[in-house]
Design a protein around this motif. Structure first.
Motif, PDB file in Angstrom:
ATOM      1  N   ARG A  62       0.868  -1.174   0.000  1.00 24.20           N
ATOM      2  CA  ARG A  62       0.000   0.000   0.000  1.00 24.20           C
ATOM      3  C   ARG A  62       0.905   1.224   0.000  1.00 24.20           C
ATOM      4  N   VAL A  63       0.644   2.145  -0.910  1.00 19.86           N
ATOM      5  CA  VAL A  63       1.430   3.371  -0.959  1.00 19.86           C
ATOM      6  C   VAL A  63       0.468   4.547  -1.138  1.00 19.86           C
ATOM      7  N   ALA A  64       0.613   5.548  -0.296  1.00 26.65           N
ATOM      8  CA  ALA A  64      -0.224   6.742  -0.459  1.00 26.65           C
ATOM      9  C   ALA A  64       0.644   7.988  -0.322  1.00 26.65           C
ATOM     10  N   PRO A  80      -3.872  17.059  -6.414  1.00 23.12           N
ATOM     11  CA  PRO A  80      -5.061  17.766  -5.891  1.00 23.12           C
ATOM     12  C   PRO A  80      -5.701  17.071  -4.697  1.00 23.12           C
ATOM     13  N   VAL A  81      -5.561  15.769  -4.623  1.00 17.46           N
ATOM     14  CA  VAL A  81      -6.092  15.031  -3.468  1.00 17.46           C
ATOM     15  C   VAL A  81      -5.039  14.029  -3.007  1.00 17.46           C
ATOM     16  N   PRO A  82      -5.091  13.640  -1.741  1.00 17.46           N
ATOM     17  CA  PRO A  82      -4.211  12.545  -1.327  1.00 17.46           C
ATOM     18  C   PRO A  82      -4.653  11.279  -2.059  1.00 17.46           C
ATOM     19  N   PHE A  83      -3.715  10.451  -2.466  1.00 10.33           N
ATOM     20  CA  PHE A  83      -4.142   9.336  -3.316  1.00 10.33           C
ATOM     21  C   PHE A  83      -3.274   8.102  -3.126  1.00 10.33           C
ATOM     22  N   MET A  84      -3.839   6.963  -3.529  1.00 11.99           N
ATOM     23  CA  MET A  84      -3.100   5.712  -3.549  1.00 11.99           C
ATOM     24  C   MET A  84      -2.270   5.705  -4.824  1.00 11.99           C
ATOM     25  N   ALA A  85      -0.998   5.398  -4.683  1.00 12.18           N
ATOM     26  CA  ALA A  85      -0.111   5.401  -5.842  1.00 12.18           C
ATOM     27  C   ALA A  85      -0.094   4.007  -6.467  1.00 12.18           C
ATOM     28  N   ILE A 123       9.674   5.491 -10.139  1.00 17.15           N
ATOM     29  CA  ILE A 123       8.278   5.326 -10.561  1.00 17.15           C
ATOM     30  C   ILE A 123       7.372   6.213  -9.707  1.00 17.15           C
ATOM     31  N   ALA A 124       7.655   6.216  -8.413  1.00 17.43           N
ATOM     32  CA  ALA A 124       6.852   7.062  -7.515  1.00 17.43           C
ATOM     33  C   ALA A 124       6.990   8.526  -7.917  1.00 17.43           C
TER      34      ALA A 124
END
Ligand code: FAD
Ligand code: FES
Ligand code: FES
Lengths: 288, 771, 159
Positions: free
Chosen positions: A216-218, A224-229, A252-253
């Protein structure tokens, strides 16, 4: 002078959703975001100000069979200091510890932080990481109906969420993590807490045989919003992690985020931070 | 047998501030807390342009708003310009030149009404081309900011001693670098404010003001307001921080007076935090090009400094910092040849005022970077190199500053020893190459600053009136303002020392120009020194009178008597003869009894600089060395300050608690200047007028602090003390830059060392500095 | 429909009943309506802590709290912290240990210190630093404030 049309402080959820159903309501919880907005003149004078702080049923933290349920009015201080939560979901306490100041933690609520939907909201990254969902209550046939929305789908844009004007966020539900799940949260700044995140990173998963399984990566404050990468997650899952691979994942991140320039940092620097901190946090998670 | 009273001294002890109890209980009333009956709230309309001609200002709607009692614009007031060169009219009528410009003002019954009235004022502008970059101010076609200065030059300073060409010829190594310093601002926790109140019958004006220089302001106000100075009384309520910000008159003060005049009601005008950021002075930003030489034996040969200061749109004290900067270039170390030039140019940016350290932070930043670089170039360690070139007692610098006492070398060796400077420096150098992402660094910097007043105005004086009552209580009326720095406590201590009294026997009156004697103001770290000497003078006169009177009643010669513990005692044995209050009461209605004494300390043994800026401007000089230890996270550029070891030549410690508090506060202020504070000005507009993005240091960020006070017992100082109010903030940026270099091998020439700037420098992708 | 609201609460031990605009902050209410000026305005945005007070025993920024929310609550400001202001170890320590210079941050610091000592009586120095991270002070450099609070706490870190 700035003002609302009227004021209400319901004592029950029933009354609250009833009021919401009539429309034109601004919800007040701790007020630490709302007061600034009102001060800046950003409010709707045709609205009723509805204080939900007196609704006790929205307050507690309860541990169910499969999940923890945190009432929307739970303060950041309560999350930081809850002994059971600190054992079962240490990530939340850790993020709460890096949140604002003690005075603001004492009033700021988790529901307020979620509904405020700032790209830099500090509880949002860990909650995303832990696969949280929010409960939204509304009036239905004279009673209260509820729906559940996964947090990853909840944020629509800065300050915009799936919560409709007739809905109240009542609680956050977080499933217990699988055995062996480990996660880290990193908020970048020059101060321990009283700092708007320039970037924040959360990474978690089960480290097994060189692989980080179910990763899990966020990210926060870089879109614009916090998100899952998702791309980053996929890359992590694909192959065992050694230091070379971790560097590739960091790239990649870095390419997955879409930061902007603002007074706090340039987009270039945010990308560099995400790259370097991904290496750091991922190494932390995979290194017992 | 009579009681024996031992000699006791308050000097050097940790004495709590006399005003602290009122402050901790919330009782102390700052200007924001005062409200006069009938008072109106004043608000100022500021421009939203940075350079524009004003075509028209329409105030009709504002004036018609019920509850609004006065609306003023430039045409309603005398509008004599303010400031160091009188180029800043309180209200702008013809054109606006920067973001903080005042166009109109209103006085209304409530703040909300006043705000509403402002929103009803309509201003029409014609935009003018603007100038933001001081480097472009001297270009042929640059926009002109002040019509009276078509070349855009507000001030120029030249200084020299020796012959730099000769110095350069004698040098084995010459280096030259460009440095850039940024905008920061005072951030007094109590924002600016004033209350103007006219007496309706006499027409006299009482001004409740937070000025640091009440007597000078009284005169200046009189001129600005076209009033007889005798009709102006300035009362200074306790102040929520000064740091130099209240050394000049800024437009809001006369504006409040004009409003009160027009409305015929008292007017209170206080700033919001945002307004405080947008419209109060800053520290002077600067470009500085420094060229320095050294022989291979490590002896400094010459220094040339050329600098460009951004004056902003108007001229306040910031533009005059070259006075102080040149002292550091010419006199901190022995420099045989020195050439100094500054040009201060107008732009459409905010303007700078005086700020604790007064140019010395900027100057020390460059000089101390070069001290490290030169030492490295000739292969001598930085401490030895400094010791070799340091000034010492008895010397007179090329600029004519005479160092009667000088603890500089002791500051250097003490700070180095207590921080293990040499060993850690070597260790850090070795660790530069390893693959640890977090690097450790240690760096040092030293400073010289006036510590015995400063001959800036025609007089550097301060007066004292001391009154004793029947109960042995002393009222000390001094011209010296208290701005939170603790002067009233130190002055009381000095008086108690002479009169053998406990601190509780003294009340200080220091905030009312109708009562207190003249003083030039709180600046230049002068109050302890000048006002202290003045208070001692008055106390000694009182002591003499008392002992003479006691000699009469006790049949003992006055020179064998002394004052201790509220009694007259026999000096040798300490035997109490009579209590002070009893003696004073017995003196009623006698000639000898007039126990009011006056004294002044007018002429410290310093001189005015001549036209070439030469002369011994201060009666004594303060010295300090600070060593900092930092960690640099190379992954993010974050610099963490872990420790600061400071050694200060303070002459003598008068109040341990007070001096420690001053130094600790200064160190942390210097830390902010170096690392986190940055007032971002983009095209003349401030981007971060709030504490969210203008970041003061908070408690978890402070370093461990180790303080040493070097007591050189200055001959002229009160009980041997020197002024140190500004000293502690001065070295930090310079020391941290040196530590950054020690940690990473990368030198940064531009403050503050924010994470992004450091990160870019480490990656080798900084914007190159140009001028 | 009403743009104001009547509230009742306990302030420094006494009952108060007041009609206030709906968007008024507790800070404005205290300073402007109740003339309790010990609580300071430093920023109005929750960033400086000068306005810190206790609501139901918990420290908050008065500038961020809606006054309407005080209804039914208990407020303590610096003026009401103790009955006898000369006999309060915390305030005495602030004065005697050099925790005060210009004093503008002091009421907020004292209130936050009270919160820390009440809730975390065994706080060590680094926890105290974190505890006052929301209180800005421009004068002291915090060191003496931290020492002050530590000296009143229960942990033996008074050196
Ligand atoms: C000085 C300062 C520092 C800060 N630092 C941080 C920080 O470090 N990290 C961070 O993440 N945030 C920070 N914040 C922001 C803020 O404190 C948090 O977002 C806090 O969690 C908001 O909670 P609240 O209860 O005070 O929200 P409120 O202000 O009461 O509400 C926020 C918004 O959510 C809505 N809302 C609240 N509850 C509900 C509900 N149950 N259902 C529907 N809508 C609802 C409100 O209508 C409003 O629009 C800071 C704020 C300040 C002033
Ligand atoms: S005034 Fe409330 S935090 Fe600054
Ligand atoms: S004592 Fe002045 S701000 Fe803290």
């Amino acid at each position: 002078m700035t003002n609302f049309k009227s004021y209400l402080a319901p004592a029950t959820l029933d009354e609250a959703v009833d009021q919401l159903n009539q429309g034109n309501v601004t919800v007040l919880a701790g007020g630490s975001d709302l007061m600034l907005r009102v001060g800046a003149g950003n409010y709707d004078p045709s609205h009723t100000l509805m204080n939900i702080l007196k609704i006790n049923e929205l307050r507690n933290i309860s541990f169910e069979d499969n999940e923890v349920q945190i009432g929307t009015l739970t303060t950041i201080t309560e999350i930081r200091e809850d002994p059971e939560l600190s054992i079962k979901m240490p990530l939340l306490g850790q993020a709460a510890d890096q949140f604002a100041s003690m005075q603001i933690r004492n009033v700021g609520t988790i529901g307020g932080n979620i509904c405020n939907a700032s790209p830099a909201g500090d509880m949002l990254v860990p909650l995303l990481l832990l696969d949280a969902a929010v409960e939204l209550a509304r009036q239905s046939d004279g009673g209260v109906a509820s729906r559940r929305v996964a947090l990853k789908d909840f944020f629509v844009g800065p300050g915009k969420t799936q919560c409709q004007s007739n809905e109240l966020l009542t609680r956050v539900s977080i499933p217990f993590s699988k055995q062996g799940f480990r996660a880290r949260f990193y908020k970048f700044g020059t101060r321990p807490a009283l700092d708007i995140s320039t970037v924040s990173i959360g990474i978690g998963g089960i480290f097994n045989n060189g692989y980080l399984q179910a990763p899990r990566v966020a990210f926060g404050a870089v879109a614009p919003v916090p998100f899952m990468a998702l791309k980053t997650m996929k890359a992590i899952e694909q192959s065992p992690l050694d230091s070379e691979r971790i560097k590739e994942i960091a790239e990649i991140a870095r390419d997955e985020i879409k930061p902007i320039d603002d007074v706090r940092a340039t987009a270039w620097y945010r990308k560099q931070l995400v790259h370097n901190l991904t290496i750091k946090v991922l190494s932390d998670v995979t290194d017992a | 047998m009579a009681a024996i009273i031992e000699k006791e001294s308050l000097i050097g002890k940790a004495i709590p501030k006399m005003d602290a109890p009122g402050k901790v209980s919330g009782h102390t009333r700052y200007i924001h807390d005062l409200n006069l009956p009938g008072q109106l709230i004043g608000r100022i309309l500021r421009t939203d342009r940075v350079h524009a001609r004003i075509i028209s200002i329409d105030t009709k709607e504002a004036e018609a708003l019920p509850g609004v009692h006065a609306v003023i614009t430039a045409k309603d007031v005398p509008n004599k310009p303010l400031g160091v060169t009188k180029d800043n009219p309180p209200l702008k009528g013809d054109k606006v030149r920067c973001e903080r410009d005042e166009i109109a003002a209103v006085a209304a019954e409530t703040e909300a009404l006043a705000e509403q009235a402002l929103s009803l004022i309509k201003v029409e502008y014609e935009e003018l081309p603007a100038l933001f970059d001081p480097r472009q101010a001297l270009l042929e076609n640059a926009p002109v900011i002040q019509e009276s200065k078509p070349d855009n030059i507000s001030m120029e300073f030249d200084y020299s001693h020796g012959d730099v060409e000769q110095g350069e010829a004698e040098s084995d190594v010459v280096i030259e670098d460009l440095f850039k310093l940024h905008y920061v601002t005072h951030c007094c926790m109590g924002a600016s404010g004033v209350i103007a109140d006219f007496d309706s019958t006499s027409g006299n004006l009482t001004l409740y003001s937070n000025t640091q220089v009440p007597f000078l302001h009284k005169r200046e106000f009189a001129s600005v307001l076209n009033m007889d100075p005798n009709r102006i009384r300035i009362i200074q309520p306790p102040i929520g921080g000064g740091f130099g910000s209240k050394l000049d008159i800024y437009p809001f003060e006369p504006i409040a007076v004009f409003l009160a005049q027009k409305a015929r009601r008292p007017v209170k005008l206080t700033f919001s935090r945002e307004e405080e950021f947008l419209a109060s002075p800053t520290r002077q930003p600067a470009y500085l090009r420094l060229r320095s030489g050294v022989t291979k034996e490590g002896v400094l040969t010459f220094r040339t400094l050329d600098s460009l200061l951004d004056n902003g749109a108007y001229t306040s004290w910031g533009a005059t910092i070259p006075f102080v900067m040149m002292q550091t270039f010419s006199s901190l170390y022995r420099v045989p040849h020195c050439l100094y030039h500054t040009t201060t140019v107008y732009t459409n940016n905010p303007y700078a005022g005086s700020f604790r350290g007064y140019g010395n932070l900027q100057a020390t930043f460059c000089v101390e970077a070069h001290m490290d670089k030169l030492a490295e170039a000739v292969g001598i360690d930085p401490l030895r190199f400094r010791l070799k070139n340091a000034q010492q007692a008895g010397e007179t610098s090329g600029q004519g500053m005479h160092f009667k006492s000088c603890g500089f070398k002791e500051c250097l060796t003490t700070a180095a020893a207590r921080s293990d400077y040499a060993i850690k420096r070597e260790q850090n150098l070795k660790a530069q190459g390893d693959d640890n992402a977090v690097k450790k660094g240690i760096g040092m910097a030293s400073m010289l600053h006036v510590g015995g007043g400063a001959k800036i105005y025609p007089s550097d004086g301060c007066g004292t009136i001391l009154k004793m009552d029947d109960f042995g209580h002393v009222t000390l009326m001094t011209g010296a303002s208290e701005i939170g720095q603790g002067s009233e406590t130190v002055l009381s201590q000095l008086v108690c020392e002479e009169l053998g009294l406990p601190l509780s026997a003294v009340t200080v009156v220091n905030n009312d120009t109708d009562i207190t004697p003249w003083d030039v103001g709180v600046h230049a770290s002068r109050t302890t020194f000048i006002a202290g000497n003045s208070a001692i003078g008055a106390a000694r006169l009182a002591r003499e009178k008392i002992l003479n009177a006691a000699a009469g009643t006790t049949a003992m010669p006055a020179d064998q008597l002394s004052l201790r513990g509220g009694c007259i005692v026999i000096d040798e044995s300490g035997e109490a003869v009579i209590t002070l209050d009893k003696l004073l009461r017995s003196l009623h209605f006698q000639e000898r009894a007039e126990l009011v004494t006056t004294s002044f300390y007018y002429e410290p043994p310093s001189v005015h600089q001549d036209k070439a800026f030469k002369g011994d401007v201060s009666a004594s000089y303060a010295w300090a060395t600070q060593v900092v230890e930092i960690e640099v996270d190379t992954l993010t550029g974050v610099v963490t300050l872990n420790r600061c070891t400071a050694a200060h030549d303070v002459g003598r410690v008068l109040n341990k608690l007070g001096i420690e508090g001053q130094v600790e506060g200064g160190i942390v202020m210097g830390q902010g200047y170096a690392l986190t504070e940055d007032l971002l000005i983009d095209e003349g507009h401030c981007q971060n007028p709030n504490f969210r993005d203008y970041k003061l240091i908070t408690a978890p960020e402070i370093p461990e602090i180790d303080l040493s006070f070097i007591e050189t017992m200055d001959g002229e100082g009160p009980q041997g003390a020197k002024g140190i109010g500004e000293a502690p903030a001065i070295c930090m940026a310079a020391a941290i830059a040196n530590a950054l270099y020690n940690a990473t091998g990368v030198r940064i020439y531009e403050a503050p060392f924010s994470p992004e700037k450091v990160y870019r420098a480490l990656k080798g992708c900084s914007q190159p500095l140009e001028w | 429909m009403s743009l104001t609201h009547e509230i009742k609460f306990t302030l420094n031990g006494s009952p108060v009943s007041l009609t206030i605009p709906l968007t008024m902050s507790v800070l404005t209410m205290l300073r402007d309506l109740l003339n309790l000026t010990g609580t300071k305005y430093g920023c109005g945005e929750g960033e400086c802590g000068a306005c810190t007070i206790l609501i139901d025993g918990v420290s908050v920024n008065a500038c961020l709290k809606f006054a309407v929310d005080c209804d039914g609550r208990t407020l303590t400001t610096v003026e009401g912290l103790v009955a006898d202001s000369r006999n309060d170890p915390l305030r005495t320590a602030f004065a005697e240990k050099g925790g005060v210079q210009c004093g503008f941050c002091t009421p907020g610091m004292v209130m936050q210190a009270r919160h820390i000592l009440d809730n975390y009586p065994r706080a060590n120095e680094s926890q105290i630093k974190r505890g006052i991270e929301g209180n800005l002070c421009r004068c002291t450099g915090y060191k003496k404030i931290i020492e002050t609070i530590a000296s009143v706490g229960e942990l033996d870190n008074k050196g």
